[in-house]
Design a protein around this motif. Structure first.
Motif, mmCIF file in Angstrom:
data_model
loop_
_atom_site.group_PDB
_atom_site.id
_atom_site.type_symbol
_atom_site.label_atom_id
_atom_site.label_comp_id
_atom_site.label_asym_id
_atom_site.label_seq_id
_atom_site.Cartn_x
_atom_site.Cartn_y
_atom_site.Cartn_z
ATOM 1 N N SER A 1 0.834 -1.207 0.000
ATOM 2 C CA SER A 1 0.000 0.000 0.000
ATOM 3 C C SER A 1 0.869 1.257 0.000
ATOM 4 O O SER A 1 0.569 2.239 -0.685
ATOM 5 C CB SER A 1 -0.920 0.004 1.224
ATOM 6 O OG SER A 1 -1.822 -1.072 1.188
ATOM 7 N N GLY A 2 1.954 1.228 0.793
ATOM 8 C CA GLY A 2 2.872 2.363 0.833
ATOM 9 C C GLY A 2 3.521 2.624 -0.512
ATOM 10 O O GLY A 2 3.699 3.784 -0.913
ATOM 11 N N TRP A 3 3.854 1.560 -1.212
ATOM 12 C CA TRP A 3 4.459 1.707 -2.545
ATOM 13 C C TRP A 3 3.487 2.376 -3.506
ATOM 14 O O TRP A 3 3.876 3.232 -4.307
ATOM 15 C CB TRP A 3 4.875 0.336 -3.066
ATOM 16 C CG TRP A 3 5.506 0.377 -4.421
ATOM 17 C CD1 TRP A 3 4.928 0.072 -5.617
ATOM 18 C CD2 TRP A 3 6.842 0.777 -4.733
ATOM 19 N NE1 TRP A 3 5.813 0.240 -6.651
ATOM 20 C CE2 TRP A 3 7.004 0.679 -6.137
ATOM 21 C CE3 TRP A 3 7.925 1.193 -3.958
ATOM 22 C CZ2 TRP A 3 8.195 0.989 -6.771
ATOM 23 C CZ3 TRP A 3 9.114 1.506 -4.592
ATOM 24 C CH2 TRP A 3 9.245 1.411 -5.982
ATOM 25 N N LYS A 4 2.203 2.002 -3.417
ATOM 26 C CA LYS A 4 1.202 2.634 -4.282
ATOM 27 C C LYS A 4 0.981 4.092 -3.892
ATOM 28 O O LYS A 4 0.779 4.947 -4.759
ATOM 29 C CB LYS A 4 -0.107 1.852 -4.209
ATOM 30 C CG LYS A 4 -0.018 0.488 -4.879
ATOM 31 C CD LYS A 4 -1.372 -0.146 -5.062
ATOM 32 C CE LYS A 4 -1.974 -0.573 -3.752
ATOM 33 N NZ LYS A 4 -3.254 -1.301 -3.941
ATOM 34 N N LEU A 5 1.044 4.392 -2.601
ATOM 35 C CA LEU A 5 0.930 5.782 -2.170
ATOM 36 C C LEU A 5 2.109 6.609 -2.673
ATOM 37 O O LEU A 5 1.967 7.778 -3.021
ATOM 38 C CB LEU A 5 0.872 5.862 -0.634
ATOM 39 C CG LEU A 5 -0.435 5.463 0.051
ATOM 40 C CD1 LEU A 5 -0.240 5.430 1.563
ATOM 41 C CD2 LEU A 5 -1.556 6.411 -0.307
ATOM 42 N N LEU A 6 3.276 5.994 -2.710
ATOM 43 C CA LEU A 6 4.490 6.684 -3.153
ATOM 44 C C LEU A 6 4.345 7.172 -4.592
ATOM 45 O O LEU A 6 4.747 8.302 -4.911
ATOM 46 C CB LEU A 6 5.680 5.741 -3.022
ATOM 47 C CG LEU A 6 7.075 6.299 -3.301
ATOM 48 C CD1 LEU A 6 7.363 7.494 -2.410
ATOM 49 C CD2 LEU A 6 8.126 5.217 -3.088
ATOM 50 N N GLY A 7 3.773 6.359 -5.463
ATOM 51 C CA GLY A 7 3.460 6.779 -6.831
ATOM 52 C C GLY A 7 4.655 7.327 -7.590
ATOM 53 O O GLY A 7 4.619 8.463 -8.083
ATOM 54 N N LEU A 8 5.707 6.536 -7.729
ATOM 55 C CA LEU A 8 6.939 7.015 -8.366
ATOM 56 C C LEU A 8 6.717 7.484 -9.804
ATOM 57 O O LEU A 8 7.350 8.442 -10.254
ATOM 58 C CB LEU A 8 7.998 5.910 -8.340
ATOM 59 C CG LEU A 8 8.646 5.628 -6.984
ATOM 60 C CD1 LEU A 8 9.677 4.519 -7.114
ATOM 61 C CD2 LEU A 8 9.298 6.891 -6.425
ATOM 62 N N LYS A 9 5.802 6.829 -10.509
ATOM 63 C CA LYS A 9 5.542 7.221 -11.897
ATOM 64 C C LYS A 9 4.980 8.639 -11.956
ATOM 65 O O LYS A 9 5.405 9.466 -12.776
ATOM 66 C CB LYS A 9 4.564 6.238 -12.536
ATOM 67 C CG LYS A 9 4.315 6.492 -14.014
ATOM 68 C CD LYS A 9 3.399 5.428 -14.605
ATOM 69 C CE LYS A 9 3.160 5.686 -16.097
ATOM 70 N NZ LYS A 9 2.253 4.646 -16.682
ATOM 71 N N GLY A 10 4.028 8.938 -11.066
ATOM 72 C CA GLY A 10 3.460 10.277 -11.028
ATOM 73 C C GLY A 10 4.465 11.323 -10.575
ATOM 74 O O GLY A 10 4.492 12.448 -11.084
#
Length: 498
Positions: free
Chosen positions: A361-370
């Motif tokens: 979930s934290g990785w998705k919150l991080l949103g590196l692509k965005g």
């Protein structure tokens, strides 16, 4: 079932509406089961990561389903404990203690209701995307760093800096000790199954990947007899407590304000995203804010975790074919029945499994692509994002978010006040001064420096037709300068936009 029919959207007592309810209930029933299966491990995981008993996370999920689900505001959005609040709750419990959590959540809920009544809900949509993305990225980073410890079988230290410093030692221990390798293996298995399950055929992917990952990893750990730390689940009655208002102080009130603002922002950002997923009724932001406040008020009275609308459960609700509010209400009913009838099942889940879910979930919150996209397209916005996320990691959520908002306001003021001043000589006796952009008080020093630098021996033509905005301060400065020039016996032509 009768109670539910009275609260679904566009519901009345006509025969036609009863027929509609019967037609939609099958889809709502199926969707409610899917949302329940997604919500159960997340409610427990968020509670454990927040440093409170697992039961309190389920209580928040129950309130989010039944209480908020019955209230107007949004149709498809599902509420409950959120990974985005984990860091904030953990810090608050560490500073104030779990006894004061109920008071803080109660205060936050009442403040949300007040904000909704004052029609402040739509204002949350005006926050800079860079600040929002920075806030989510910062929360994601802190969540990942903290949950790596239970994922690798370690004990989580207090403070983000201590967690960062301890990562090398944690990694070595996880890769060189049987306990560390076992916990890490079970956690990695959870993430792999969760991610790969999303690529299965539609018939299989009806089951949520989160649930499949938890079930598979838990089953492997039980069958193999792994000696792992597992979730401890007690009685709901033992953990629920009324808030002690004698604990009110400035720190508690400040925490309540932070909870209210962060949870409101997260809920309304989620509403915007969920509305894009379906063609049903749109969210009424102020009404939804009141509904979220009512839910947090109930959670505060029960001493449970704070709630927000959560995008993962909401998306699962839409994708499972939900038609009305009945699906989110029923998911709360299933949570209640499960924790009352089958609490022992939760005690089989290893802590590393839930930590793996939260790292994901934290990785998705991080949103590196965005983040990368924003840094490429707008460096200034990207800098605000990095500033917000960095300060959240280095200090706390409130400091980072406030600093990001201030930086966004300063950037906006700079952009809005951009002013181009061009001076072009025409012959020996004439000067042409052209202004373009926005002449505001922020650019007044530069404007005065140019105008007062012109010699009082030349005629001046001041062209204002390229201005998009001329504020009072700049207008007065131009009038005063023109008056002085004319008093010297020279001509000044000021050309305004038609």
């Amino acid at each position: 079932m009768t109670a539910l029919t009275q609260h679904t959207d566009n519901q009345d007592n006509s025969p036609g509406s009863r027929t509609t309810w019967r037609q939609t209930f099958g889809k709502d029933f199926t969707a409610s089961l899917v949302v329940f299966l997604v919500a159960l491990p997340l409610c427990v995981g968020v509670a454990v990561a927040s440093g409170v008993p697992a039961e309190l996370g389920i209580v928040t999920g129950i309130v989010g389903g039944i209480v908020v689900g019955l209230l107007p505001g949004s149709t498809m959005q599902v509420s409950g404990p959120a990974a985005g609040l984990t860091v904030l709750v953990a810090d608050t419990v560490a500073k104030h203690g779990i006894a004061e959590l109920g008071v803080i959540v109660l205060g936050a809920g009442l403040l949300q209701i007040l904000l909704g009544v004052l029609r402040c809900g739509t204002w949350f949509r005006a926050i800079s995307p860079a600040v929002v993305q920075g806030m989510l990225a910062g929360i994601g980073l802190v969540l990942i760093v903290g949950q790596l410890y239970p994922l690798m079988g370690g004990t989580q230290p207090s403070g983000t800096w201590a967690k960062l410093v301890g990562l090398p030692e944690l990694t070595v221990r996880a890769l060189t000790t049987p306990a560390g390798l076992t916990a890490l293996g079970v956690g990695v298995l959870t993430i792999i199954v969760t991610v790969l399950w999303q690529r299965t055929p539609p018939r299989l992917s009806v089951l949520p990947g989160v649930l499949v990952g938890v079930v598979v990893a838990t089953a492997v750990s039980v069958i193999a007899g792994f000696d792992l730390h597992r979730i401890e689940v007690g009685s709901l009655h033992d953990e629920l407590r009324l808030p002690d208002l004698s604990l009110l102080n400035a720190g508690v009130l400040g925490a309540a304000v932070v909870f209210a603002l962060v949870s409101s922002a997260e809920s309304l950002f989620s509403a915007t995203a969920v509305d894009r997923m379906h063609s049903g009724p749109r969210t009424r932001y102020n009404t939804e804010l009141i509904a979220q406040g009512a839910g947090n008020t109930f959670c505060g009275l029960l001493g449970a975790l704070p709630m927000t609308a959560v995008i993962v459960r909401s998306a699962a609700n839409v994708q499972a074919g939900a038609q009305t509010k009945a699906s989110r209400v029923l998911h709360g009913v299933w949570l209640l029945l499960f924790v009352v009838l089958l609490p022992g099942v939760l005690g089989l889940i290893p802590s590393a499994v839930l930590a793996a879910l939260l790292v994901h979930s934290g990785w998705k919150l991080l949103g590196l692509k965005g983040v990368a996209g924003m840094l490429r397209t707008d460096r200034a916005e990207g800098a605000i994002l990095v500033l917000t996320a960095g300060l959240i990691v280095a200090t706390d959520l409130l400091t980072g978010t406030v600093a990001g908002l201030l930086a966004a306001v300063i950037k906006t003021a700079w952009d809005v006040s951009h002013l181009s001043v061009t001076v072009t000589p025409r012959g020996d006796d004439d000067e042409v001064v052209v202004l373009r952009g926005n002449a505001t008080f922020l650019r007044l020093p530069r404007l005065l420096a140019v105008l007062e630098g012109l010699p009082l021996t030349k005629h001046v033509r001041l062209d204002l037709t390229g201005l998009r905005h001329l504020d009072q301060a700049c207008q007065q400065a131009i009038d005063n300068w023109a008056s002085r020039h004319r008093e010297a016996g020279l001509d000044v032509d000021v050309i305004h936009a038609p």
